[in-house]
Motif scaffolding. Sequence first.
Motif, mmCIF file in Angstrom:
data_model
loop_
_atom_site.group_PDB
_atom_site.id
_atom_site.type_symbol
_atom_site.label_atom_id
_atom_site.label_comp_id
_atom_site.label_asym_id
_atom_site.label_seq_id
_atom_site.Cartn_x
_atom_site.Cartn_y
_atom_site.Cartn_z
ATOM 1 N N ILE A 79 8.758 -8.227 -43.571
ATOM 2 C CA ILE A 79 7.677 -9.005 -42.944
ATOM 3 C C ILE A 79 6.820 -9.649 -44.024
ATOM 4 N N PHE A 80 6.426 -8.852 -44.989
ATOM 5 C CA PHE A 80 5.513 -9.340 -46.029
ATOM 6 C C PHE A 80 6.143 -10.469 -46.839
ATOM 7 N N TYR A 81 7.341 -10.242 -47.336
ATOM 8 C CA TYR A 81 7.941 -11.212 -48.250
ATOM 9 C C TYR A 81 8.559 -12.396 -47.516
ATOM 10 N N ALA A 82 8.690 -12.306 -46.186
ATOM 11 C CA ALA A 82 9.133 -13.481 -45.430
ATOM 12 C C ALA A 82 8.032 -14.534 -45.376
ATOM 13 N N VAL A 83 6.778 -14.080 -45.393
ATOM 14 C CA VAL A 83 5.639 -14.999 -45.326
ATOM 15 C C VAL A 83 5.060 -15.264 -46.704
ATOM 16 N N ARG A 84 5.145 -14.248 -47.578
ATOM 17 C CA ARG A 84 4.623 -14.405 -48.950
ATOM 18 C C ARG A 84 5.745 -14.112 -49.926
ATOM 19 N N PRO A 85 6.659 -15.059 -50.126
ATOM 20 C CA PRO A 85 7.811 -14.812 -51.002
ATOM 21 C C PRO A 85 7.370 -14.371 -52.383
ATOM 22 N N GLY A 86 8.037 -13.335 -52.868
ATOM 23 C CA GLY A 86 7.700 -12.832 -54.191
ATOM 24 C C GLY A 86 8.842 -12.040 -54.790
ATOM 25 N N GLY A 87 9.706 -11.505 -53.913
ATOM 26 C CA GLY A 87 10.830 -10.725 -54.395
ATOM 27 C C GLY A 87 12.030 -11.609 -54.696
ATOM 28 N N PRO A 88 13.052 -11.041 -55.312
ATOM 29 C CA PRO A 88 14.221 -11.828 -55.693
ATOM 30 C C PRO A 88 15.045 -12.305 -54.506
ATOM 31 N N THR A 89 14.904 -11.631 -53.358
ATOM 32 C CA THR A 89 15.693 -12.014 -52.187
ATOM 33 C C THR A 89 14.902 -12.872 -51.229
ATOM 34 N N ALA A 90 13.647 -13.163 -51.548
ATOM 35 C CA ALA A 90 12.804 -13.943 -50.641
ATOM 36 C C ALA A 90 12.243 -15.149 -51.387
ATOM 37 N N ALA A 91 13.071 -16.165 -51.504
ATOM 38 C CA ALA A 91 12.662 -17.343 -52.257
ATOM 39 C C ALA A 91 12.064 -18.421 -51.359
ATOM 40 N N THR A 92 12.237 -18.295 -50.046
ATOM 41 C CA THR A 92 11.727 -19.293 -49.108
ATOM 42 C C THR A 92 10.906 -18.611 -48.024
ATOM 43 N N PHE A 93 10.090 -19.424 -47.338
ATOM 44 C CA PHE A 93 9.294 -18.913 -46.237
ATOM 45 C C PHE A 93 10.174 -18.755 -44.998
ATOM 46 N N ALA A 94 9.942 -17.665 -44.243
ATOM 47 C CA ALA A 94 10.696 -17.421 -43.013
ATOM 48 C C ALA A 94 9.728 -16.837 -41.984
ATOM 49 N N TYR A 95 8.869 -17.707 -41.441
ATOM 50 C CA TYR A 95 7.806 -17.242 -40.566
ATOM 51 C C TYR A 95 8.349 -16.613 -39.279
ATOM 52 N N GLY A 96 9.318 -17.271 -38.666
ATOM 53 C CA GLY A 96 9.872 -16.730 -37.432
ATOM 54 C C GLY A 96 10.572 -15.406 -37.646
ATOM 55 N N ALA A 97 11.268 -15.282 -38.775
ATOM 56 C CA ALA A 97 11.936 -14.016 -39.074
ATOM 57 C C ALA A 97 10.926 -12.892 -39.221
ATOM 58 N N ALA A 98 9.748 -13.196 -39.788
ATOM 59 C CA ALA A 98 8.709 -12.172 -39.922
ATOM 60 C C ALA A 98 8.285 -11.653 -38.555
ATOM 61 N N GLY A 99 8.178 -12.551 -37.576
ATOM 62 C CA GLY A 99 7.852 -12.118 -36.222
ATOM 63 C C GLY A 99 8.916 -11.215 -35.638
ATOM 64 N N VAL A 100 10.179 -11.537 -35.898
ATOM 65 C CA VAL A 100 11.286 -10.702 -35.414
ATOM 66 C C VAL A 100 11.220 -9.318 -36.042
ATOM 67 N N TYR A 101 10.946 -9.263 -37.349
ATOM 68 C CA TYR A 101 10.852 -7.968 -38.020
ATOM 69 C C TYR A 101 9.706 -7.139 -37.426
ATOM 70 N N GLY A 102 8.601 -7.807 -37.086
ATOM 71 C CA GLY A 102 7.486 -7.089 -36.461
ATOM 72 C C GLY A 102 7.882 -6.489 -35.131
ATOM 73 N N VAL A 103 8.646 -7.246 -34.342
ATOM 74 C CA VAL A 103 9.118 -6.731 -33.058
ATOM 75 C C VAL A 103 10.070 -5.557 -33.273
ATOM 76 N N LEU A 104 10.945 -5.677 -34.284
ATOM 77 C CA LEU A 104 11.898 -4.595 -34.551
ATOM 78 C C LEU A 104 11.186 -3.300 -34.946
ATOM 79 N N ILE A 105 10.054 -3.398 -35.623
ATOM 80 C CA ILE A 105 9.284 -2.196 -35.949
ATOM 81 C C ILE A 105 8.616 -1.641 -34.709
ATOM 82 N N ALA A 106 8.100 -2.530 -33.859
ATOM 83 C CA ALA A 106 7.347 -2.086 -32.683
ATOM 84 C C ALA A 106 8.239 -1.409 -31.654
#
Length: 593
Positions: A248-275
Amino acid sequence: MQVRDKQHRPTLSTAALPVACSWFALSGIIALLAFILYMTFVPSLPTEPGFTLNHWKSILSSRLLTQVIPNTAIVGFGTIFVAAFFALPLSWLLNRTDLPFRNSFITMMGIMPVIPGFILAMGWIMLLDERIGLLNLAVAHLLGLESLPFNIKNNPFGIAWVMGVVLTPGIFFLIAGPLRALDPALEEAASVAGFSQWSTVFRISLPLVWPGIFGGLIYTFMTAVSIFEIPALLGAASGKVPVLASEIFYAVRPGGPTAATFAYGAAGVYGVLIAVPSLGALYLYLRTLARSERYQVIKGKAYRPREMNLGALKWLGVAFVVFYLMLAVVLPLSVLLWASLMPVLQLPSLEAFSKLSLRNYYGLLAPLGGFPVIRNTVTVVVSVSLLVSFFSFMISWVVVRTQLRSRKLVDMLAMLPHAIPGLAFAFALAMLGVLASVWLPWLPLSGTLGIIMVAHLINRLPFATRIMNSALAQVHWELEESAQVCGSKNLTIMRKIVLPLVKPSFIYLAIWTAILSFQEVTMALFLSGPHNQLFSVAIWELWDGGSLGVASAGAVTMVGVIGTLMFMVLRSTGGTVSGAQTVWPRLPSSDTR
């Protein structure tokens, strides 16, 4: 008397202010949850039109199925295994036996949750990292090796170990109350039937407190899968141990080696998967409570819980408690203190002792960001404390002091943020900030202290309303009736009669909320900008930038400030952890979460 009480409970016309304030706060929670779900169908930014299901299709990606979800499951279940391993014996030893120094140990357990988890994780890295870990280096030196293959970083089991040790007090306090309330007649009957003391413990006592144990395990699991900072420090940031919270974090704030682009919608999906698993676990817990008659042990007949005589084993029990406290607090904080006094981290030696200095503390304010960081932190801590206290009082007034049909719905909605990770709400607020910058440019939201305050308010409401529910439930209706007979209005009754009576709980809640807000880093880091950085975020960035000594000095300073605030809590509760069971929020089954 019960009928009479109901007749005199405030209605909508006499509780307009609490109702309006309650629904103002709860409508924000509902809107943010709906926005999280909406973002899962948006191609990119919320300001750009379109509809897509590609974000949901990403669930089937090999990386998510083979790395992220398995790692999250290992961290979640591993955390509850480690926490239960320590918490179950500790709860029994400190509540059902004649163990020496019990009150002191319980007070220490009550203080532990206020120490930030990311600071303890920093300490564990300095202890067990393969390259710089002092404990690893010391053992390797004794064995004549260059290094040990054991590394707490970059593996999900290391993350589970640290989080399990950190979250043990949650299970401890959830079990402590039920254990203290066990009727000794049940244990005496087992003794008459020929059961040994240990058989009684495992076959009678522990099964009767199963709802508390199950609730503690669920609470710990829900917390573990939603924590970002500890996994990030121990490997998720590098992409080696990705978990849902870090995704969730790195989809919106890329910083890791696997998160070079923004993925806002994917972050929402990850939030649902946690919930989803959190809500499922909560449902199972409520099913357990539906059969609560199986666990009822408190009846009309007075009794006094019996303490088990440990005999010669009492000092073994003391050793176990001390062993846990050493692992949970003493070792990680000691290594942080040592690192803060050293120019470069190294093993203790005569040469190292000659290098001890306060150099990292001199001018500490500058690397932390200067006075603006202190001002921002004080503003957020004080404002969130007051806002949470106010809105929780209003919500609890509706739930406890009125007979409105919607009061149960209000209570349920106030509890809802507990099942949703705070990172998901921070994500929704960040996206709303993007919308506001385009559609409402006159409304400052992104990069402000206000957006962090809103995130904290939503995240703290479940805990706060549990405390205020309990406090208001203790005030009898006759006091309000007497004031009404004297001509007092509802707001006057609330301000001059009820509020002074619940003042201790109000103060306790305000100080405790201030402590939690001061130490929180995940939401503040997610929503941080150049003008709203907080103390905890500054420490994180110093550590992330490689300034271990200065970051350690900042961490030790933070623990010192939190210790001072905790002393105020102890003073407000009579010098003991009398409110220890409210330190960790309970699940929505009892008066306190």
